[in-house]
Design an enzyme around this catalytic site. Structure first.
Site, PDB file in Angstrom:
ATOM      1  N   GLU A 197      35.198  29.109  45.753  1.00 30.21           N
ATOM      2  CA  GLU A 197      34.588  29.508  44.777  1.00 30.21           C
ATOM      3  C   GLU A 197      33.572  29.327  44.010  1.00 30.21           C
ATOM      4  OE1 GLU A 197      39.259  32.045  44.115  1.00 30.21           O
ATOM      5  OE2 GLU A 197      38.419  30.686  42.362  1.00 30.21           O
ATOM      6  N   GLU A 291      42.730  33.187  49.742  1.00 32.88           N
ATOM      7  CA  GLU A 291      43.537  32.801  48.902  1.00 32.88           C
ATOM      8  C   GLU A 291      43.836  34.152  47.849  1.00 32.88           C
ATOM      9  OE1 GLU A 291      42.151  29.292  45.837  1.00 32.88           O
ATOM     10  OE2 GLU A 291      42.885  30.918  44.497  1.00 32.88           O
TER      11      GLU A 291
END
Length: 457
Positions: A197, A291
């Site tokens: 991320e 995710e």
């Protein structure tokens, strides 16, 4: 005696990736990987990005959506307990997962999570978990354990460089993914996620990093690669017309149901995070939800049934594969397991029960596709002789010898890719042109056909 041989150049041209690393792990069941094959990117007839399987290829109706769990960051014992063969098998058997994501810590952070499976390590620093930067051996061993367990269970596995600053870790990431691609890149089960991320890192910087790591992986594997994007994987549309160099690359999207929206605009007037992903999909980019959480973006909160249902509908409409955060018993609202769970027995939180119900609609049985890997025989079956009433076949050194009848001989990689097919073989068939490794040989004479494993040294 007639001698058959194989030109070395022709053999090398045929092998491709298939023999870069001989396989030694055989699934213990027929699962989603045997049915779908390697995951590949492509577009449907409307030009939207999708994920497909190599078994059926890119065509409408053959889209592949796999769903499962993401292991929690590999920095605490309440997570790493499930980074085990037992943990993976239990999730397969009890949750019906098709994929598991292994979120490996990459830095030198220390969350005081003890390697002995408890959190009462005292001052014994040797038992504290740190990331790849300071304990590469421990983290690599954890990853290898999960990957091997996933292959044995015939599910997909995401090798995740779980970092918010991967573009500052190019050397370590390149080293790690090179090793992973060399070791595991020939298995259809494996997916590489290069950058968990990014925060506010620009797409240009992310792309430059990804191009370098993709190049390293492609020396050893053509498997699916996932690339993150700005603001915690909520801007995959920024890759439109400026994609990462190479083939079979998808872009990740992350969301948390309570904190993000799937269509329209946010309360402050920006496009919803899901709208960004939809824009990327509509432009032909393949998107993968590596995710997502049932509650708040910080891991807390209580799952909202209505919001989660809407998110699920959106993912199903776009055939998006996903991994839920998280397969752990950490004290967070999005953790799937309650404190009484262990690697062999799962008890569920509110979030975990919700996700388990979603996963219950995954198939419970699978059919091996025609091009799926052929299971490697048990070691005790890998004998040097094949015998029938009509013919005998022996294997010694680097040659097969067919006696008693003429036969058709086929040689496969351990993955099931056919390398050679020769008719009317009688006598010695040299395999000296093949690199050292394990292979499967199928010999047919009349109505008799047998397959055994051989090992060329």
């Amino acid at each position: 005696m007639k001698m058959f041989s194989i030109p070395a150049l022709a053999c090398a041209m045929t092998l491709g990736f298939g023999l870069a690393s001989a396989q030694t792990i055989t699934p213990t069941r027929v699962g989603p990987v045997s049915q779908y094959g390697q995951l590949i990117t492509g577009k449907n007839s409307a030009g939207q990005g999708r994920i497909y399987g190599s078994c059926e290829g890119v065509k409408d109706g053959a889209e592949v959506q796999v769903r499962g769990m993401s292991l929690y960051w590999s920095m605490v014992a309440k997570s790493t307990e499930f980074w085990t063969p037992e943990g993976i098998a239990t999730m397969v058997n009890d949750m019906n997962v098709q994929i598991v994501r292994a979120a490996m810590g990459t830095t030198n952070e220390d969350w005081w999570g003890c390697k002995d499976g408890t959190e009462s390590c005292g001052n014994d620093k040797s038992k504290h978990i740190t990331g790849y930067a300071t304990d590469a051996e421990f983290q690599t061993n954890l990853m290898n354990t999960v990957v091997e367990a996933a292959i044995k269970n015939d599910i997909y596995v995401v090798i995740d460089w779980h970092s918010h600053q991967a573009h500052e870790e190019v050397d370590n990431a390149t080293k790690f993914f090179t090793e992973m691609a060399q070791k595991w890149g020939q298995y259809d089960h494996v997916i590489f996620e290069l950058y968990n991320e990014p925060k506010e890192t620009s797409w240009g910087v992310i792309k430059d990093y990804a191009d370098k790591v993709v190049s390293a992986i492609r020396q050893h594997s053509d498997n699916l690669i996932l690339v993150g994007n700005r603001k915690y994987d909520q801007n995959p549309q920024e890759a439109i017309n400026n994609e990462v160099t190479g083939e079979n690359i998808a872009y990740t999207f992350h969301y948390y149901a309570n904190s993000h929206c799937w269509e329209g605009q946010t309360s402050w007037g920006d496009p919803c995070e899901g709208a960004n992903a939809q824009q990327a999909i509509n432009a032909g980019l393949s998107v993968f939800v590596s995710e997502w959480g049932t509650a708040d973006a910080n891991g807390g909160g209580n799952p909202d049934t209505g919001r989660n249902t809407s998110w699920q509908n959106w993912m199903d409409q776009n055939k998006l594969s996903w991994a839920n955060w998280s397969a752990s018993k950490v004290e967070e609202g999005t953790a799937a397991f309650s404190s009484g769970s262990n690697r062999n027995s799962l008890q569920y939180t509110t979030s975990g029960q919700m996700v388990k119900e979603y996963l219950s609609t995954n198939p419970t049985t699978y059919t091996r596709c025609a091009t799926a890997p052929i299971p490697e025989p048990n070691p005790e079956e890998a004998i040097h002789g094949l015998h029938s009433a009509n013919f005998d076949v022996t294997f010694s050194g680097k040659a097969l010898n067919v006696s008693g009848a003429t036969a058709n001989v086929e040689i496969f990689t351990a993955k099931g890719d056919k390398l050679m097919d020769i008719n009317n073989v009688q006598g010695e068939l040299s395999l000296a042109a093949f690199p050292a490794g394990k292979y499967l040989v199928r010999v047919k004479s009349g109505s008799v056909s047998k397959m055994k494993a051989i090992s060329i040294k």
